[in-house]
Design an enzyme around this catalytic site. Sequence first.
Site, PDB file in Angstrom:
ATOM      1  N   GLY A 131      -3.799  -8.581  -1.644  1.00 40.13           N
ATOM      2  CA  GLY A 131      -2.503  -7.925  -1.445  1.00 40.13           C
ATOM      3  C   GLY A 131      -2.295  -6.749  -2.377  1.00 40.13           C
ATOM      4  N   LYS A 143      11.698  -6.129  -2.297  1.00 40.19           N
ATOM      5  CA  LYS A 143      11.274  -5.862  -0.911  1.00 40.19           C
ATOM      6  C   LYS A 143      11.467  -7.108  -0.059  1.00 40.19           C
ATOM      7  CE  LYS A 143       7.484  -2.837  -2.210  1.00 40.19           C
ATOM      8  NZ  LYS A 143       6.023  -2.764  -2.256  1.00 40.19           N
ATOM      9  N   CYS A 159       3.888  -7.818   3.067  1.00 42.67           N
ATOM     10  CA  CYS A 159       3.035  -8.953   3.461  1.00 42.67           C
ATOM     11  C   CYS A 159       3.600 -10.319   3.069  1.00 42.67           C
ATOM     12  CB  CYS A 159       1.638  -8.766   2.885  1.00 42.67           C
ATOM     13  SG  CYS A 159       1.640  -8.231   1.179  1.00 42.67           S
ATOM     14  N   GLY A 176      -9.152   1.956   2.266  1.00 43.22           N
ATOM     15  CA  GLY A 176      -8.539   0.884   1.467  1.00 43.22           C
ATOM     16  C   GLY A 176      -8.665  -0.474   2.142  1.00 43.22           C
ATOM     17  N   HIS A 200      -1.068 -15.376   1.668  1.00 44.61           N
ATOM     18  CA  HIS A 200       0.086 -15.588   0.788  1.00 44.61           C
ATOM     19  C   HIS A 200       0.735 -16.923   1.158  1.00 44.61           C
ATOM     20  CE1 HIS A 200      -0.618 -11.642  -0.569  1.00 44.61           C
ATOM     21  NE2 HIS A 200       0.413 -10.984  -0.066  1.00 44.61           N
TER      22      HIS A 200
HETATM   23  N1  LIG Z   1      -3.231  -5.225   0.880  1.00 43.77           N
HETATM   24  C1  LIG Z   1      -2.269  -5.856   1.564  1.00 43.77           C
HETATM   25  O1  LIG Z   1      -2.316  -7.096   1.764  1.00 43.77           O
HETATM   26  C2  LIG Z   1      -1.106  -5.101   2.116  1.00 43.77           C
HETATM   27  C3  LIG Z   1      -0.260  -5.778   2.969  1.00 43.77           C
HETATM   28  C4  LIG Z   1       0.846  -5.121   3.509  1.00 43.77           C
HETATM   29  C5  LIG Z   1       1.074  -3.812   3.192  1.00 43.77           C
HETATM   30  N2  LIG Z   1       0.244  -3.161   2.338  1.00 43.77           N
HETATM   31  C6  LIG Z   1       0.547  -1.760   2.058  1.00 43.77           C
HETATM   32  O2  LIG Z   1      -0.423  -0.948   2.716  1.00 43.77           O
HETATM   33  C7  LIG Z   1      -0.667   0.237   1.936  1.00 43.77           C
HETATM   34  C8  LIG Z   1      -2.149   0.330   1.628  1.00 43.77           C
HETATM   35  O3  LIG Z   1      -2.516  -0.804   0.856  1.00 43.77           O
HETATM   36  P1  LIG Z   1      -4.034  -1.160   0.499  1.00 43.77           P
HETATM   37  O4  LIG Z   1      -3.958  -2.526  -0.054  1.00 43.77           O
HETATM   38  O5  LIG Z   1      -4.930  -0.878   1.635  1.00 43.77           O
HETATM   39  O6  LIG Z   1      -4.320  -0.080  -0.671  1.00 43.77           O
HETATM   40  P2  LIG Z   1      -5.736   0.472  -1.233  1.00 43.77           P
HETATM   41  O7  LIG Z   1      -6.811  -0.534  -1.013  1.00 43.77           O
HETATM   42  O8  LIG Z   1      -5.462   0.902  -2.626  1.00 43.77           O
HETATM   43  O9  LIG Z   1      -6.047   1.762  -0.317  1.00 43.77           O
HETATM   44  C9  LIG Z   1      -5.345   2.970  -0.465  1.00 43.77           C
HETATM   45  C10 LIG Z   1      -5.859   3.998   0.553  1.00 43.77           C
HETATM   46  O10 LIG Z   1      -5.097   5.210   0.396  1.00 43.77           O
HETATM   47  C11 LIG Z   1      -5.999   6.319   0.225  1.00 43.77           C
HETATM   48  N3  LIG Z   1      -5.387   7.353  -0.602  1.00 43.77           N
HETATM   49  C12 LIG Z   1      -5.140   7.340  -1.940  1.00 43.77           C
HETATM   50  N4  LIG Z   1      -4.563   8.498  -2.334  1.00 43.77           N
HETATM   51  C13 LIG Z   1      -4.460   9.281  -1.203  1.00 43.77           C
HETATM   52  C14 LIG Z   1      -3.964  10.583  -0.950  1.00 43.77           C
HETATM   53  N5  LIG Z   1      -3.446  11.334  -1.935  1.00 43.77           N
HETATM   54  N6  LIG Z   1      -4.011  11.048   0.324  1.00 43.77           N
HETATM   55  C15 LIG Z   1      -4.529  10.304   1.329  1.00 43.77           C
HETATM   56  N7  LIG Z   1      -5.019   9.053   1.142  1.00 43.77           N
HETATM   57  C16 LIG Z   1      -4.972   8.538  -0.106  1.00 43.77           C
HETATM   58  C17 LIG Z   1      -7.214   5.714  -0.425  1.00 43.77           C
HETATM   59  O11 LIG Z   1      -8.338   6.590  -0.220  1.00 43.77           O
HETATM   60  P3  LIG Z   1      -9.579   6.710  -1.254  1.00 43.77           P
HETATM   61  O12 LIG Z   1     -10.487   5.544  -1.005  1.00 43.77           O
HETATM   62  O13 LIG Z   1     -10.192   8.011  -0.859  1.00 43.77           O
HETATM   63  O14 LIG Z   1      -9.010   6.714  -2.624  1.00 43.77           O
HETATM   64  C18 LIG Z   1      -7.318   4.401   0.366  1.00 43.77           C
HETATM   65  O15 LIG Z   1      -7.883   4.661   1.632  1.00 43.77           O
HETATM   66  C19 LIG Z   1       0.233   0.119   0.702  1.00 43.77           C
HETATM   67  O16 LIG Z   1       1.452   0.777   0.929  1.00 43.77           O
HETATM   68  C20 LIG Z   1       0.451  -1.379   0.590  1.00 43.77           C
HETATM   69  O17 LIG Z   1       1.642  -1.706  -0.111  1.00 43.77           O
HETATM   70  C21 LIG Z   1      -0.845  -3.768   1.807  1.00 43.77           C
END
Ligand SMILES: NC(=O)c1ccc[n+]([C@@H]2O[C@H](COP(=O)([O-])OP(=O)(O)OC[C@H]3O[C@@H](n4cnc5c(N)ncnc54)[C@H](OP(=O)(O)O)[C@@H]3O)[C@@H](O)[C@H]2O)c1
Length: 350
Positions: free
Chosen positions: A180, A205, A149, A14, A242
Amino acid sequence: MPSKIPVGILGATGVVGQRFVQMLEHHPWFAVAWLAASDRSEGRPYGDAVRWRMKTPLPPVVAEMRVAQASPDGAPKVIFAALDAAIAADLEPRFADAGCAVVSNSSALRMKSDVPLVIPEVNADHVKLLECQSWRRKSHGFVVTNPNCSAIGLVMALAPLHQQLGIETVMAVTMQAVSGAGYPGVASLDILGNVIPYIAKEEEKMEEETLKLLGKLDGSKVIPAPFGMSAHCNRVAVEDGHTESVSVKLKKKAGPEEIIKSWNEFRSVPQQLQLPSAPEQPVQYLGSADRPQPRFDVDAGRGMTASVGRLRPCSVLDWKFTVLSHNTIRGAAGAALLNAELLKVRGYLD
Ligand SMILES: NC(=O)c1ccc[n+]([C@@H]2O[C@H](COP(=O)([O-])OP(=O)(O)OC[C@H]3O[C@@H](n4cnc5c(N)ncnc54)[C@H](OP(=O)(O)O)[C@@H]3O)[C@@H](O)[C@H]2O)c1
């Protein structure tokens, strides 16, 4: 040179998982040894499974690693977790139960009373909550979290004010980048030329996490900071960073010079310990009337510095200002790395 600590990344494909891979490439203490994602990616070489969106090349060693099953069997002891909250709620406790140090980005466990929610510059002492976790007593595993974030930039700007002057009320309006929302995130047709005035659960949050982060550790619990806080969250067509418009009422009256000095001189535990991911200056004040802007300022301090600007009187509360922070570095992977570095120095990764 002593060998590096092997670490794993849960949710490695991700947006945040990729940022971990990028930031760990040259890390002096940690080395990527294990990657896991969903069953869509499991078993494939990481380079095939990931749609690499970072601006630096995917490290070849990592590209060749096979994506493992997201289960503690065979995983290293230190896990950086970047999973959606619903999945994290099930998986993170399983890893902690199996003896892993889970350094999490997800909201699933952030507000649990025995789970530390930490920004090392702000509340490094909250790490002691780990001693209250049943996983730690049973298997030495634990979960530590970094904030949402949008909460992190706000809290970095508020912390020096809260410490020196005391905060009475905060109003914050965010303009949050599309990264995000993860990948592929918000559809281009929804966001181009548009502003979306809703991000699910984000306002709640920001409000509750801000009060926990600025709260006081009292034995086995955190007493939330006792001020009123209201957040409005919007998604805008910006790639990374942000931006937040903030109004604040302070307990002690202060002039602009004192407030700006409190930001520019703010240093804390990560700077004293010289942690590898710590920025020299966690908060910087920019004097130009039209800064900070994501395009120019998001990478300040290698993405770990929060940039503040436009301090001016507020006719409703006392002061208003703008703060910008990098959502996938200071707001996610960089925040977790700094937490892990603090844990290592404090002996929690031994
Ligand atoms: N983006 C930001 O700026 C940000 C900032 C702070 C916190 N966060 C938090 O960090 C977390 C990840 O965010 P992201 O933005 O990186 O999300 P993302 O791009 O949607 O990535 C999600 C990840 O989780 C994996 N995944 C999905 N279903 C799964 C399962 N059943 N078992 C194991 N792995 C699974 C996906 O793998 P596949 O590729 O195989 O589907 C992918 O690697 C979230 O909780 C988000 O709220 C994000």
